[in-house]
Write a protein that holds these residues in place. Structure first.
Motif, PDB file in Angstrom:
ATOM      1  N   SER A 401       0.910  -1.377  -0.290  1.00  0.00           N
ATOM      2  CA  SER A 401      -0.051  -0.118   0.056  1.00  0.00           C
ATOM      3  C   SER A 401       0.686   1.195  -0.148  1.00  0.00           C
ATOM      4  CB  SER A 401      -0.839   0.031   1.222  1.00  0.00           C
ATOM      5  OG  SER A 401      -0.154   0.088   2.375  1.00  0.00           O
ATOM      6  N   ASN A 402       2.190   1.281  -0.090  1.00  0.00           N
ATOM      7  CA  ASN A 402       2.962   2.300   0.007  1.00  0.00           C
ATOM      8  C   ASN A 402       3.832   2.390  -1.343  1.00  0.00           C
ATOM      9  OD1 ASN A 402       2.220   2.405   2.682  1.00  0.00           O
ATOM     10  ND2 ASN A 402       4.308   2.303   3.654  1.00  0.00           N
ATOM     11  N   HIS A 403       3.064   2.465  -2.311  1.00  0.00           N
ATOM     12  CA  HIS A 403       3.582   2.617  -3.720  1.00  0.00           C
ATOM     13  C   HIS A 403       4.290   3.830  -3.761  1.00  0.00           C
ATOM     14  CE1 HIS A 403       3.323   0.805  -7.750  1.00  0.00           C
ATOM     15  NE2 HIS A 403       3.297   1.983  -8.150  1.00  0.00           N
ATOM     16  N   PHE A 404       5.501   3.440  -4.824  1.00  0.00           N
ATOM     17  CA  PHE A 404       6.308   4.662  -5.042  1.00  0.00           C
ATOM     18  C   PHE A 404       5.931   4.742  -6.648  1.00  0.00           C
ATOM     19  CE2 PHE A 404      10.976   5.813  -6.161  1.00  0.00           C
ATOM     20  CZ  PHE A 404      10.745   7.097  -6.384  1.00  0.00           C
ATOM     21  N   ALA A 405       5.427   6.057  -7.056  1.00  0.00           N
ATOM     22  CA  ALA A 405       4.885   6.204  -8.345  1.00  0.00           C
ATOM     23  C   ALA A 405       5.947   6.498  -9.402  1.00  0.00           C
ATOM     24  CB  ALA A 405       3.661   7.158  -8.311  1.00  0.00           C
ATOM     25  N   TYR A 406       6.940   5.934  -9.293  1.00  0.00           N
ATOM     26  CA  TYR A 406       8.286   6.168 -10.096  1.00  0.00           C
ATOM     27  C   TYR A 406       7.863   5.724 -11.613  1.00  0.00           C
ATOM     28  CZ  TYR A 406      13.253   7.230 -11.465  1.00  0.00           C
ATOM     29  OH  TYR A 406      14.390   7.525 -12.103  1.00  0.00           O
ATOM     30  N   ASN A 407       8.293   6.292 -12.608  1.00  0.00           N
ATOM     31  CA  ASN A 407       7.859   5.974 -14.004  1.00  0.00           C
ATOM     32  C   ASN A 407       6.386   5.615 -14.128  1.00  0.00           C
ATOM     33  OD1 ASN A 407      11.101   4.194 -14.188  1.00  0.00           O
ATOM     34  ND2 ASN A 407      10.503   6.000 -15.258  1.00  0.00           N
ATOM     35  N   SER A 408       5.435   6.408 -13.301  1.00  0.00           N
ATOM     36  CA  SER A 408       3.980   6.186 -13.387  1.00  0.00           C
ATOM     37  C   SER A 408       3.755   4.487 -13.754  1.00  0.00           C
ATOM     38  CB  SER A 408       3.513   6.752 -14.697  1.00  0.00           C
ATOM     39  OG  SER A 408       3.625   8.031 -14.475  1.00  0.00           O
ATOM     40  N   LEU A 409       4.289   3.768 -12.762  1.00  0.00           N
ATOM     41  CA  LEU A 409       4.205   2.225 -13.124  1.00  0.00           C
ATOM     42  C   LEU A 409       2.805   2.033 -12.103  1.00  0.00           C
ATOM     43  CD1 LEU A 409       7.845   1.054 -12.436  1.00  0.00           C
ATOM     44  CD2 LEU A 409       6.422   0.556 -14.277  1.00  0.00           C
ATOM     45  N   PRO A 410       2.092   1.055 -12.508  1.00  0.00           N
ATOM     46  CA  PRO A 410       0.852   0.973 -11.993  1.00  0.00           C
ATOM     47  C   PRO A 410       0.962   0.048 -10.591  1.00  0.00           C
ATOM     48  CG  PRO A 410       0.920  -0.657 -13.988  1.00  0.00           C
ATOM     49  CD  PRO A 410       2.295   0.336 -13.820  1.00  0.00           C
ATOM     50  N   ARG A 411       0.087   0.341  -9.733  1.00  0.00           N
ATOM     51  CA  ARG A 411      -0.014  -0.258  -8.655  1.00  0.00           C
ATOM     52  C   ARG A 411      -0.562  -1.790  -8.888  1.00  0.00           C
ATOM     53  NH1 ARG A 411      -1.685   4.653  -6.844  1.00  0.00           N
ATOM     54  NH2 ARG A 411      -3.892   4.294  -7.379  1.00  0.00           N
ATOM     55  N   LYS A 431      -7.997  -4.006  -6.954  1.00  0.00           N
ATOM     56  CA  LYS A 431      -7.767  -4.266  -8.341  1.00  0.00           C
ATOM     57  C   LYS A 431      -6.488  -3.619  -9.038  1.00  0.00           C
ATOM     58  CE  LYS A 431     -12.850  -4.219  -9.461  1.00  0.00           C
ATOM     59  NZ  LYS A 431     -12.974  -5.497  -9.500  1.00  0.00           N
ATOM     60  N   PRO A 432      -5.799  -4.441  -9.907  1.00  0.00           N
ATOM     61  CA  PRO A 432      -4.775  -3.624 -10.673  1.00  0.00           C
ATOM     62  C   PRO A 432      -5.068  -2.199 -11.265  1.00  0.00           C
ATOM     63  CG  PRO A 432      -4.955  -5.957 -11.314  1.00  0.00           C
ATOM     64  CD  PRO A 432      -6.267  -5.590 -10.715  1.00  0.00           C
ATOM     65  N   GLN A 433      -4.073  -1.378 -10.780  1.00  0.00           N
ATOM     66  CA  GLN A 433      -4.372  -0.104 -11.601  1.00  0.00           C
ATOM     67  C   GLN A 433      -4.449   0.066 -12.945  1.00  0.00           C
ATOM     68  OE1 GLN A 433      -1.455   2.951 -10.366  1.00  0.00           O
ATOM     69  NE2 GLN A 433      -2.891   4.520 -10.188  1.00  0.00           N
ATOM     70  N   THR A 434      -5.323   0.774 -13.419  1.00  0.00           N
ATOM     71  CA  THR A 434      -5.469   0.745 -14.945  1.00  0.00           C
ATOM     72  C   THR A 434      -4.647   1.983 -15.540  1.00  0.00           C
ATOM     73  OG1 THR A 434      -7.537   2.150 -14.938  1.00  0.00           O
ATOM     74  CG2 THR A 434      -7.832  -0.135 -14.842  1.00  0.00           C
ATOM     75  N   MET A 435      -4.238   2.065 -16.852  1.00  0.00           N
ATOM     76  CA  MET A 435      -3.667   3.196 -17.413  1.00  0.00           C
ATOM     77  C   MET A 435      -4.562   4.639 -17.234  1.00  0.00           C
ATOM     78  SD  MET A 435      -0.659   2.190 -18.150  1.00  0.00           S
ATOM     79  CE  MET A 435      -0.969   1.006 -16.985  1.00  0.00           C
ATOM     80  N   ALA A 436      -5.944   4.129 -17.426  1.00  0.00           N
ATOM     81  CA  ALA A 436      -6.841   5.560 -17.269  1.00  0.00           C
ATOM     82  C   ALA A 436      -6.744   5.946 -15.959  1.00  0.00           C
ATOM     83  CB  ALA A 436      -8.493   4.859 -17.747  1.00  0.00           C
ATOM     84  N   GLU A 437      -6.660   5.201 -14.786  1.00  0.00           N
ATOM     85  CA  GLU A 437      -6.492   5.636 -13.713  1.00  0.00           C
ATOM     86  C   GLU A 437      -5.103   6.464 -13.185  1.00  0.00           C
ATOM     87  OE1 GLU A 437      -9.276   2.444 -11.360  1.00  0.00           O
ATOM     88  OE2 GLU A 437      -7.112   2.054 -11.563  1.00  0.00           O
ATOM     89  N   ILE A 438      -4.151   6.127 -13.986  1.00  0.00           N
ATOM     90  CA  ILE A 438      -2.682   6.798 -13.779  1.00  0.00           C
ATOM     91  C   ILE A 438      -3.088   8.065 -14.580  1.00  0.00           C
ATOM     92  CG2 ILE A 438      -0.553   6.727 -14.513  1.00  0.00           C
ATOM     93  CD1 ILE A 438      -0.494   3.837 -14.234  1.00  0.00           C
ATOM     94  N   VAL A 439      -3.345   8.141 -15.629  1.00  0.00           N
ATOM     95  CA  VAL A 439      -3.830   9.398 -16.437  1.00  0.00           C
ATOM     96  C   VAL A 439      -4.730  10.244 -15.344  1.00  0.00           C
ATOM     97  CG1 VAL A 439      -4.848  10.489 -18.562  1.00  0.00           C
ATOM     98  CG2 VAL A 439      -3.560   8.425 -18.704  1.00  0.00           C
ATOM     99  N   ALA A 440      -5.856   9.800 -14.817  1.00  0.00           N
ATOM    100  CA  ALA A 440      -6.533  10.514 -14.291  1.00  0.00           C
ATOM    101  C   ALA A 440      -6.176  11.290 -12.942  1.00  0.00           C
ATOM    102  CB  ALA A 440      -7.946   9.859 -13.647  1.00  0.00           C
TER     103      ALA A 440
END
Length: 453
Positions: A401-411, A431-440
């Motif tokens: 739950s302590n994800h480091f969002a380097y390179n916009s890699l999905p959770r 759920k696995p994070q989607t590309m749409a959620e990263i963009v949002a």
């Protein structure tokens, strides 16, 4: 003190290996989902039961004990709900963690708010809900003065002190050093007298909180911090002439053994040490609050990642996987403090055996775009090939739950597992994070915002 490890039942390792195979068979991991988090629900329940039993063994009958799980260790609503059902409360340190605890159904009366930077709004919300609050410093206590005077509350209120008993082997996780940012530094000039006066002037201040640290802190250091808080509570109650302090929050932070499957130190070992070191704490005159996190979940988690490529550089093999700094942030940036065990599996999820020439020294690399993204370096393991799987063990706490969002890699997706009549059953935690959620969450809806200026 001699360690007294909790024996590891063979079924704990067997459950993990069966879950890895089942994750492959059921499509939770593969070319399209190359990394996943798995949580052993049976193991989590067993850890919660051991915690309760350990303190039941040393406390006087009828002693109120709240084991409040440190939400930061696994900020996932289904995990919090599971622990709530196992009789635990929640220790929160932010508005987000409080929202998660409430979403999990935690009773406000079993939630404790700790943070060194609480806002007026956070304090007001906690008092409105009846959540316990530990003030961190004199300024925060002054804020509580104003709020308590204006609005009646059923919240138990306390003060955090820093007993300044020293640090462990990981400085960043040692919270009772001379200059720690947490609590009132008890050995500073005039601080102890101020604390005693603060309680004498506030009959509604009924709790004392101390927390020495977590990973890297020996049990004896933790017990010394608890003893310092107990002795201060005794002094305060004697000064005011009544049992004003009725509860001691002794924090959590039991260290985890990251070198094997043994659970050591155990909750029973720590509870018995408290019984020896601070017997008055457990005689029934004080209620207790604990705030364990990592030790409840670490052993029950595995990050499972697919090897995308197996390559060589400078004569050393490198397995490039999908689990790196975005998940194992502490391991990548502080590998000597946070080494992880690595289990190897073939593409079908079966344990990979060492070849006839023995293990091969190799690096296990992550997907992040910097050279230091290594979760294991120069490690002797069965030689890995593309399509194999690696398991980062003991990662049930902090790694999901302590994800480091380097390179916009999905959770990655996270799933709990338990034995079933027809094999391994999985339940979705996240759920696995989607590309749409990263963009949002990266401002996708505001794409034109800067060009309009």
């Amino acid at each position: 003190m001699t360690a007294n490890p909790t024996p590891v039942p063979a079924s704990a390792v067997e459950r993990r290996e069966r879950a890895v195979r089942a994750a492959v068979e059921q499509g939770l991991i593969g070319p399209e989902q190359p990394v996943v988090g798995l949580l052993d629900v049976t193991g989590i329940r067993a850890a919660a039961a051991e915690l309760r039993a350990a303190f039941d063994e040393v406390t006087a009958p009828g002693t109120p004990v709240l084991h409040a799980f440190a939400v930061k260790a696994a900020a996932l609503v289904p995990v919090l709900r599971l622990l709530t059902d196992e009789g635990l409360g929640c220790e929160v340190a932010s508005p987000g963690e409080l929202a998660l605890a409430r979403a999990a159904g935690a009773d406000p009366g079993r939630i404790v708010l700790d943070s060194p930077a609480k806002t007026h709004a956070e304090l007001r919300e906690a008092l409105d809900l009846g959540i316990a609050v530990n003030a961190d410093n004199p300024q925060e206590l002054a804020r509580l003065d104003a709020l308590v005077g204006a609005v009646p509350t059923r919240s138990p209120l306390g003060l955090r002190v820093n007993p300044q008993v020293g640090g462990g082997s990981i400085g960043a996780l040692s919270t009772a050093t001379e200059t720690s940012k947490f609590g009132v530094a008890l050995r500073d000039v005039g601080a102890r007298d101020w604390v005693v006066r603060a309680f004498a002037e506030r009959p509604w201040l009924t709790r004392l909180h101390a927390h020495v640290g977590s990973q890297g802190c020996p049990l004896e250091l933790m017990a010394a911090g608890v003893r310092a808080a107990y002795e201060l509570a005794e002094e305060i109650n004697q000064t005011v002439g009544r049992r004003q302090i009725d509860t001691l929050d002794i924090g959590g932070g039991l260290p985890v053994n990251f070198t094997s499957d043994e659970v050591t130190p155990s909750y029973h070992e720590y509870a018995r040490l408290l019984k020896t070191t601070v017997p008055g704490l457990l005689d029934g005159r004080y209620g207790l609050v604990t705030e364990f996190g990592r030790s409840l979940l670490a052993k029950s988690g595995v990050v499972l990642a697919r090897v995308e490529y197996a390559k060589w550089a400078g004569g050393r093999p490198i397995a490039v996987t999908h689990a790196g700094a975005q998940l194992a942030t502490r391991t990548v940036f502080a590998p000597t403090s946070w080494p992880l065990r690595v289990a190897t599996y073939d593409a079908n999820g079966r344990p990979k055996r060492t070849g006839p020439d023995g293990p091969v020294t190799q690096d296990i690399a992550g997907p992040c775009c910097f050279a230091g993204d290594l979760v294991a370096e120069n490690r002797a393991l069965p030689e890995l090939a593309a399509g194999d799987l690696v398991g980062l063990l003991d990662t049930g706490a902090y790694y999901f739950s302590n994800h480091f969002a380097y390179n916009s890699l999905p959770r990655p997706g996270v799933y709990g597992f338990a034995p079933g009549d027809d094999g391994v059953r999985f339940a979705e935690v996240r759920k696995p994070q989607t590309m749409a959620e990263i963009v949002a969450e990266s401002g996708g809806a505001e794409a034109e915002g800067l060009t309009a200026l």
